[in-house]
Design a protein around this motif. Structure first.
Motif, PDB file in Angstrom:
ATOM      1  N   VAL B 222       1.032  -1.457  -0.273  1.00 57.97           N
ATOM      2  CA  VAL B 222      -0.174  -0.341  -0.275  1.00 57.97           C
ATOM      3  C   VAL B 222       0.950   0.923  -0.178  1.00 57.97           C
ATOM      4  O   VAL B 222       0.815   2.085  -0.852  1.00 57.97           O
ATOM      5  CB  VAL B 222      -0.884  -0.103   1.363  1.00 57.97           C
ATOM      6  CG1 VAL B 222      -1.571   1.512   1.351  1.00 57.97           C
ATOM      7  CG2 VAL B 222      -1.799  -1.167   0.916  1.00 57.97           C
ATOM      8  N   ILE B 223       1.908   1.441   0.932  1.00 57.79           N
ATOM      9  CA  ILE B 223       3.156   2.158   1.219  1.00 57.79           C
ATOM     10  C   ILE B 223       3.477   2.523   0.047  1.00 57.79           C
ATOM     11  O   ILE B 223       3.481   3.722  -0.576  1.00 57.79           O
ATOM     12  CB  ILE B 223       3.863   2.144   1.884  1.00 57.79           C
ATOM     13  CG1 ILE B 223       3.573   2.237   3.387  1.00 57.79           C
ATOM     14  CG2 ILE B 223       5.356   2.988   1.477  1.00 57.79           C
ATOM     15  CD1 ILE B 223       3.262   3.636   3.921  1.00 57.79           C
ATOM     16  N   ALA B 224       3.798   1.640  -1.592  1.00 57.00           N
ATOM     17  CA  ALA B 224       4.526   2.363  -2.326  1.00 57.00           C
ATOM     18  C   ALA B 224       3.735   2.979  -3.719  1.00 57.00           C
ATOM     19  O   ALA B 224       3.991   3.684  -4.462  1.00 57.00           O
ATOM     20  CB  ALA B 224       4.912   0.329  -3.287  1.00 57.00           C
ATOM     21  N   GLY B 225       2.604   2.252  -3.444  1.00 54.66           N
ATOM     22  CA  GLY B 225       1.074   3.023  -3.997  1.00 54.66           C
ATOM     23  C   GLY B 225       0.803   4.822  -3.825  1.00 54.66           C
ATOM     24  O   GLY B 225       0.674   5.378  -4.978  1.00 54.66           O
ATOM     25  N   VAL B 226       0.802   4.614  -2.983  1.00 51.15           N
ATOM     26  CA  VAL B 226       0.861   6.040  -2.134  1.00 51.15           C
ATOM     27  C   VAL B 226       1.276   7.244  -1.697  1.00 51.15           C
ATOM     28  O   VAL B 226       1.024   8.265  -2.081  1.00 51.15           O
ATOM     29  CB  VAL B 226      -0.752   5.741  -0.942  1.00 51.15           C
ATOM     30  CG1 VAL B 226      -1.860   5.046  -1.741  1.00 51.15           C
ATOM     31  CG2 VAL B 226       0.133   5.278   0.552  1.00 51.15           C
ATOM     32  N   ALA B 227       2.318   7.164  -1.025  1.00 52.05           N
ATOM     33  CA  ALA B 227       3.240   7.893  -0.561  1.00 52.05           C
ATOM     34  C   ALA B 227       4.621   8.047  -1.248  1.00 52.05           C
ATOM     35  O   ALA B 227       4.950   7.484  -2.543  1.00 52.05           O
ATOM     36  CB  ALA B 227       4.159   7.267   0.739  1.00 52.05           C
ATOM     37  N   ASP B 228       4.711   9.267  -0.835  1.00 47.89           N
ATOM     38  CA  ASP B 228       6.041  10.652  -1.902  1.00 47.89           C
ATOM     39  C   ASP B 228       7.079   9.833  -0.864  1.00 47.89           C
ATOM     40  O   ASP B 228       7.766   9.676  -0.888  1.00 47.89           O
ATOM     41  CB  ASP B 228       5.631  11.692  -1.681  1.00 47.89           C
ATOM     42  CG  ASP B 228       4.649  11.935  -2.842  1.00 47.89           C
ATOM     43  OD1 ASP B 228       4.097  11.292  -3.389  1.00 47.89           O
ATOM     44  OD2 ASP B 228       3.787  12.612  -1.873  1.00 47.89           O
ATOM     45  N   ARG B 229       6.574   9.657   0.555  1.00 44.14           N
ATOM     46  CA  ARG B 229       7.826   9.875   0.848  1.00 44.14           C
ATOM     47  C   ARG B 229       7.427   8.840   2.341  1.00 44.14           C
ATOM     48  O   ARG B 229       6.703   8.243   2.514  1.00 44.14           O
ATOM     49  CB  ARG B 229       8.877  11.073   1.855  1.00 44.14           C
ATOM     50  CG  ARG B 229       9.524  11.617   1.576  1.00 44.14           C
ATOM     51  CD  ARG B 229       9.804  13.298   2.229  1.00 44.14           C
ATOM     52  NE  ARG B 229       8.743  13.642   3.170  1.00 44.14           N
ATOM     53  CZ  ARG B 229       9.625  13.655   4.365  1.00 44.14           C
ATOM     54  NH1 ARG B 229       9.922  13.621   5.114  1.00 44.14           N
ATOM     55  NH2 ARG B 229       8.165  14.303   5.096  1.00 44.14           N
TER      56      ARG B 229
END
Lengths: 327, 337
Positions: B222-229
């Protein structure tokens, strides 16, 4: 030669209408005419959204819920014809691991008591060897035997799941239904439990029905995968084939929804975003149950003809809806 | 996605301890980070690593006692949230900073109609009258993709599925057009297909309104898809922080590397899955040195164990705890590039 064979299984639950004199509502079919076979020594994954009936199917196999009709052939022995005491004799061979290790262990029983209960009930070992057997089980699942006098609340989630696995293995089963055994655990602990299950499977030659909604776990652990949607199986395929070449539109949507732990791939991939919500068993859509959300739906026939599962190759079964045939 | 680089929230040396009968739990132990306007900061870590507590502390949503914010500052647009009085905080909570919680089943009030719950922040913060608020709420429900919003307004939470409830939560959180949205595992309780819908929705609304988002999750996919940092937390501390690509492709801390390796999606079928042995440390014991040390597989015997590892800068955006193993990885990456 199949080991566990399910034919036309139907599990339904009664529904009460509103009010005392309300019109009688027909029972709601949670498992709707499911046929499935499991080979000895394989891990079959059962995936689907929450509420699609995958856990109910698992419970139906052990007759933990009232099954309406169909056959459950275990070693060519129909479990549907068994009465309570006959079933009880068979239970040691068929065991279950539940999802939530916080709820499935009795908080008032020490680990020793939890593991001793099935052993004594089924007379697996004489009382004199009980301690030894419990130590063996603890070692088997990677827990130090010195913990046996502790209570479940003293353990972490991963340790509790190990205890639950030890309890299921106490009766030396051949077949295990693992109902979301790792979904309540953290990633780092999850991988410990997955490794343990795979290791035990090899060691004890277990057959496992692995129920999960996490496709990346299923891909890793299962030989074959069955995809379920609203009480029906829509596709069965060997794990690798399913991931490389999904046929049913629902399987395609499901695979495209898995988040990839890779930011570059994640940015460039095309997602099939399903519209709408999973339908309700109480009021299933007519025709193909997936048609209201289907991204490939072509014509009105999707909403009228009810597709059924057909074999397309040696190893694959897929729903014969128009969208699957069109490819 | 960042429109401007202005820092919206700057947190320094935040410490939140819980004083219980069995000891003092150092849930958050000296955390510093910042969030810029319009960006998404992902926070990952195991349960108990302090990722939620660190964010709840900002809005003083932790029970005090037993919890206590021991030290730190958190400047949000010039106001220090940690030393602000209750009245100032009340003007910020739910208006300028909103939250979405993990479990949509328990965070909505089962006794109140959905409509009443959604308009509440408007009535409190914006002096809307009921009719205006209702109109705005219907619009908000439409935005999050609810069908027949007028009818839904009169319904109760139990009539909705998990995904729909999470949509209501999002509508409620975004109705005041906050500058910062804290999303605490907003999709963990949902199915993958519904999760994809919700993530898509959060991203879309964020773009429209230029909201900054702090996204807490334990799912690296999920992080890979949404986060910038991304910020990786372990045992109440930040062990690594960097741009999403830096974390995924050139992770330096052994814990980040182990986390990435233990995801089943990254593993070859047939191999044994990489697993981190042991358990996270008990936070009631004083930890000296690297908190990950007992579980670390990259450690070498003669490594000098620092008493208190601090974050060192590798690139402008990438910081990692300066334990021996991490520094070794840093120099290895530098050599290869």
């Amino acid at each position: 030669m199949s080991y566990l064979n399910i034919e036309n299984l139907v599990t339904s639950f009664p529904v009460r209408g509103q009010g005392f004199f309300s019109k009688k509502i027909p029972d709601v079919k949670i498992i709707n005419n499911v046929s499935l076979n499991i080979k000895k020594g394989e891990v079959l994954g059962l995936v689907g959204e929450s509420g699609c009936g995958k856990s109910t199917l698992g419970r139906s196999l052990l007759r933990l819920v009232p099954v309406k009709s169909g056959k459950i052939l275990f070693n060519n022995d129909d479990l549907m014809n068994k009465n309570y005491s006959e079933l009880s004799k068979l239970r040691p061979q068929l065991q279950m691991i539940f999802q939530d290790p916080y709820a499935s262990l009795d908080p008032r029983m020490t680990i020793y008591d939890t593991l001793a209960e099935p052993l004594l009930f089924h007379n697996i070992v004489p009382k004199s060897e009980l301690d030894e057997e419990i130590n063996r089980l603890m070692n088997l699942v990677g827990l130090a035997p010195r913990y046996i006098k502790k209570y479940p609340h003293e353990f972490s989630g991963g340790q509790r799941q190990r205890i639950a696995i030890a309890r299921a293995l106490a009766l030396r089963p051949e077949f295990i239904i693992a109902d979301e055994p790792v979904s309540a655990l953290d990633v780092s602990i999850q991988s410990q439990i997955i490794n343990l299950l795979l290791d035990l499977k090899k060691k004890l030659n277990l057959t496992i029905l692995f129920i999960s909604h996490d496709l990346s776990v299923v891909r890793f652990i299962c030989d074959r995968i069955a995809v379920m949607y609203l009480g029906k199986i829509v596709e069965i395929a060997p794990s690798k084939e399913l991931f490389e070449n999904p046929i049913h539109p629902y399987t395609q949507a499901l695979l495209s929804a898995i988040p990839l732990p890779d930011p570059r791939k994640e940015k460039n991939r095309e997602r099939i975003l399903l519209q709408g919500e999973p339908p309700s068993h109480l009021n299933p859509p007519s025709g193909c149950a997936f048609s209201p959300r289907c991204h490939k739906k072509k014509d009105a026939s999707c909403g009228t003809r009810t597709p059924s599962l057909v074999q397309t190759s040696d190893t694959r079964w897929v729903s014969d809806c128009a969208c699957c045939e069109q490819r | 996605m960042t429109n401007n680089n202005e820092i919206l929230l700057q947190v320094d040396n935040l410490k939140t301890y819980f004083h219980t009968r069995t000891g003092c739990f150092r849930a958050v132990n000296g955390v510093s980070f910042h969030v810029r306007k319009g960006e998404t900061l992902g926070i990952v870590g195991e349960s108990g690593s302090g990722k939620s507590v660190s964010q709840y502390s900002l809005l003083k949503l932790i029970p005090q006692p037993p919890g206590k914010i021991e030290s730190g500052t958190a400047f949000f647009d010039g106001t220090d949230l940690l030393s602000a009085d209750e009245k100032t905080l009340r003007g910020i909570r739910g208006k300028r900073i909103s939250m979405i919680f993990q479990d949509p089943m328990t965070c909505l009030n089962p006794y109140l109609k959905i409509g009443d719950q959604i308009i509440e922040p408007l009535l409190i913060h914006h002096n809307y009258n009921k009719e205006e608020a209702r109109k705005k709420a219907i619009e908000a429900l439409k935005q999050v993709g609810m069908t027949s919003p007028e009818k839904r307004m009169k319904g109760y939470p139990h009539e909705l599925s998990g995904g729909m409830r999470q949509r209501v939560m999002i509508a409620m959180a975004l109705i005041t057009e906050p500058e910062l949205l804290i999303a605490d595992e907003p999709t963990t309780a949902l199915d993958v297909t519904v999760q994809a819908q919700i993530l898509d929705l959060i991203k879309k609304l964020q773009k429209e309104k230029n909201t900054a988002v702090i996204f807490i999750t334990h799912d690296l996919g999920v992080i890979a898809g949404v986060a910038d940092r991304v910020m990786v937390m372990y045992a109440g501390e930040i062990v690594e922080e960097g741009l999403t690509e830096e974390i995924f492709y050139s992770a330096c801390h052994p814990y980040t590397r182990a986390l990435l390796k233990s995801i089943p999606a990254n593993a070859q079928v047939g191999d044994e899955l990489f697993s981190i042995d042991g358990l996270p440390p008990n936070l009631s014991h004083k930890i000296t040195g690297c908190s990950f040390n007992p579980r670390c597989t990259e450690k070498v015997n003669d490594d000098k164990n620092l008493d208190f590892p601090t974050l060192t800068e590798i690139t402008k955006s990438h910081r990692v705890a300066n334990c021996a193993c991490a520094l070794r990885n840093v120099s290895e990456i530098e050599r290869n590039s």
